[in-house]
Write a protein that holds these residues in place. Structure first.
Motif, mmCIF file in Angstrom:
data_model
loop_
_atom_site.group_PDB
_atom_site.id
_atom_site.type_symbol
_atom_site.label_atom_id
_atom_site.label_comp_id
_atom_site.label_asym_id
_atom_site.label_seq_id
_atom_site.Cartn_x
_atom_site.Cartn_y
_atom_site.Cartn_z
ATOM 1 N N THR A 10 0.621 -1.336 -0.099
ATOM 2 C CA THR A 10 0.067 0.072 0.125
ATOM 3 C C THR A 10 0.773 1.201 -0.127
ATOM 4 O O THR A 10 0.592 2.177 -0.755
ATOM 5 C CB THR A 10 -1.096 -0.061 1.201
ATOM 6 O OG1 THR A 10 -0.059 -0.023 2.472
ATOM 7 C CG2 THR A 10 -1.905 -1.001 1.315
ATOM 8 N N LYS A 11 2.053 1.111 0.684
ATOM 9 C CA LYS A 11 2.656 2.375 0.919
ATOM 10 C C LYS A 11 3.516 2.833 -0.496
ATOM 11 O O LYS A 11 3.618 3.847 -1.132
ATOM 12 C CB LYS A 11 3.652 2.308 2.055
ATOM 13 C CG LYS A 11 3.372 2.220 3.140
ATOM 14 C CD LYS A 11 4.390 2.322 4.505
ATOM 15 C CE LYS A 11 3.923 2.537 5.679
ATOM 16 N NZ LYS A 11 4.898 2.088 6.707
ATOM 17 N N ASN A 12 3.853 1.534 -1.200
ATOM 18 C CA ASN A 12 4.795 1.536 -2.378
ATOM 19 C C ASN A 12 3.614 2.063 -3.642
ATOM 20 O O ASN A 12 4.149 2.982 -4.537
ATOM 21 C CB ASN A 12 5.342 0.358 -2.814
ATOM 22 C CG ASN A 12 6.606 0.196 -1.891
ATOM 23 O OD1 ASN A 12 7.197 1.095 -1.446
ATOM 24 N ND2 ASN A 12 6.743 -1.070 -2.002
ATOM 25 N N LYS A 13 2.517 1.713 -3.581
ATOM 26 C CA LYS A 13 1.355 2.113 -4.551
ATOM 27 C C LYS A 13 1.028 3.440 -4.313
ATOM 28 O O LYS A 13 1.102 4.136 -5.400
ATOM 29 C CB LYS A 13 0.142 1.220 -4.402
ATOM 30 C CG LYS A 13 0.246 -0.256 -5.046
ATOM 31 C CD LYS A 13 -1.021 -1.071 -4.831
ATOM 32 C CE LYS A 13 -0.823 -2.399 -5.209
ATOM 33 N NZ LYS A 13 -2.342 -3.038 -4.954
ATOM 34 N N ALA A 14 0.858 3.912 -3.073
ATOM 35 C CA ALA A 14 0.691 5.434 -3.024
ATOM 36 C C ALA A 14 1.770 6.313 -3.542
ATOM 37 O O ALA A 14 1.626 7.359 -3.989
ATOM 38 C CB ALA A 14 0.362 5.528 -1.580
ATOM 39 N N LYS A 18 1.597 8.940 -6.624
ATOM 40 C CA LYS A 18 1.909 10.144 -6.245
ATOM 41 C C LYS A 18 2.997 10.631 -7.295
ATOM 42 O O LYS A 18 3.054 11.948 -8.046
ATOM 43 C CB LYS A 18 2.557 10.556 -4.856
ATOM 44 C CG LYS A 18 2.858 11.786 -4.581
ATOM 45 C CD LYS A 18 3.571 12.016 -3.274
ATOM 46 C CE LYS A 18 3.891 13.242 -2.859
ATOM 47 N NZ LYS A 18 4.418 13.415 -1.447
ATOM 48 N N LEU A 19 4.250 10.030 -7.668
ATOM 49 C CA LEU A 19 5.129 10.289 -8.434
ATOM 50 C C LEU A 19 4.664 10.455 -10.318
ATOM 51 O O LEU A 19 5.185 11.184 -10.937
ATOM 52 C CB LEU A 19 6.396 9.229 -8.387
ATOM 53 C CG LEU A 19 7.066 9.419 -7.245
ATOM 54 C CD1 LEU A 19 8.352 8.227 -6.990
ATOM 55 C CD2 LEU A 19 8.015 10.745 -6.922
ATOM 56 N N MET A 20 3.933 9.427 -10.378
ATOM 57 C CA MET A 20 3.409 9.536 -11.640
ATOM 58 C C MET A 20 2.485 10.529 -12.012
ATOM 59 O O MET A 20 2.460 11.009 -13.165
ATOM 60 C CB MET A 20 2.525 7.902 -12.039
ATOM 61 C CG MET A 20 3.445 6.849 -11.983
ATOM 62 S SD MET A 20 4.901 6.805 -13.002
ATOM 63 C CE MET A 20 3.981 6.904 -14.658
ATOM 64 N N ASP A 21 1.621 10.836 -11.022
ATOM 65 C CA ASP A 21 0.771 12.327 -11.121
ATOM 66 C C ASP A 21 1.505 13.386 -11.331
ATOM 67 O O ASP A 21 1.365 14.321 -12.179
ATOM 68 C CB ASP A 21 -0.102 12.446 -9.774
ATOM 69 C CG ASP A 21 -1.083 11.268 -9.786
ATOM 70 O OD1 ASP A 21 -1.643 10.747 -11.036
ATOM 71 O OD2 ASP A 21 -1.564 11.210 -8.568
ATOM 72 N N ARG A 22 2.919 13.523 -10.643
ATOM 73 C CA ARG A 22 3.843 14.468 -10.757
ATOM 74 C C ARG A 22 4.398 14.764 -11.995
ATOM 75 O O ARG A 22 4.446 15.681 -12.812
ATOM 76 C CB ARG A 22 4.988 14.448 -9.659
ATOM 77 C CG ARG A 22 5.623 15.528 -9.377
ATOM 78 C CD ARG A 22 6.876 15.399 -8.641
ATOM 79 N NE ARG A 22 6.303 15.174 -7.338
ATOM 80 C CZ ARG A 22 7.131 14.787 -6.122
ATOM 81 N NH1 ARG A 22 8.315 14.390 -6.483
ATOM 82 N NH2 ARG A 22 6.583 14.606 -4.751
#
Length: 54
Positions: A10-14, A18-22
């Motif tokens: 769950t932490k890695n997916k979040a 976040k990085l992909m949105d950026r």
């Protein structure tokens, strides 16, 4: 049986989302910036081309 404890990944997916949105936002901003610069450049060239000679 189901695994007990914290859910996996769950932490890695979040973090990944976040990085992909950026990254997507950065690319979108770059495209918009480039488009605006090209528009102003074309507009300026049209003005220079259609300017009456003295």
């Amino acid at each position: 049986m189901a695994k007990k404890g914290t859910p996996k990944n769950t932490k890695n997916k979040a973090k990944h989302s976040k990085l992909m949105d950026r990254k997507k936002n950065k690319l979108r901003d770059y495209k918009i910036d480039r488009e605006n610069r090209l528009k102003t450049m074309v507009k300026k060239m049209h003005e220079l081309k259609n300017k009456p000679e003295e």
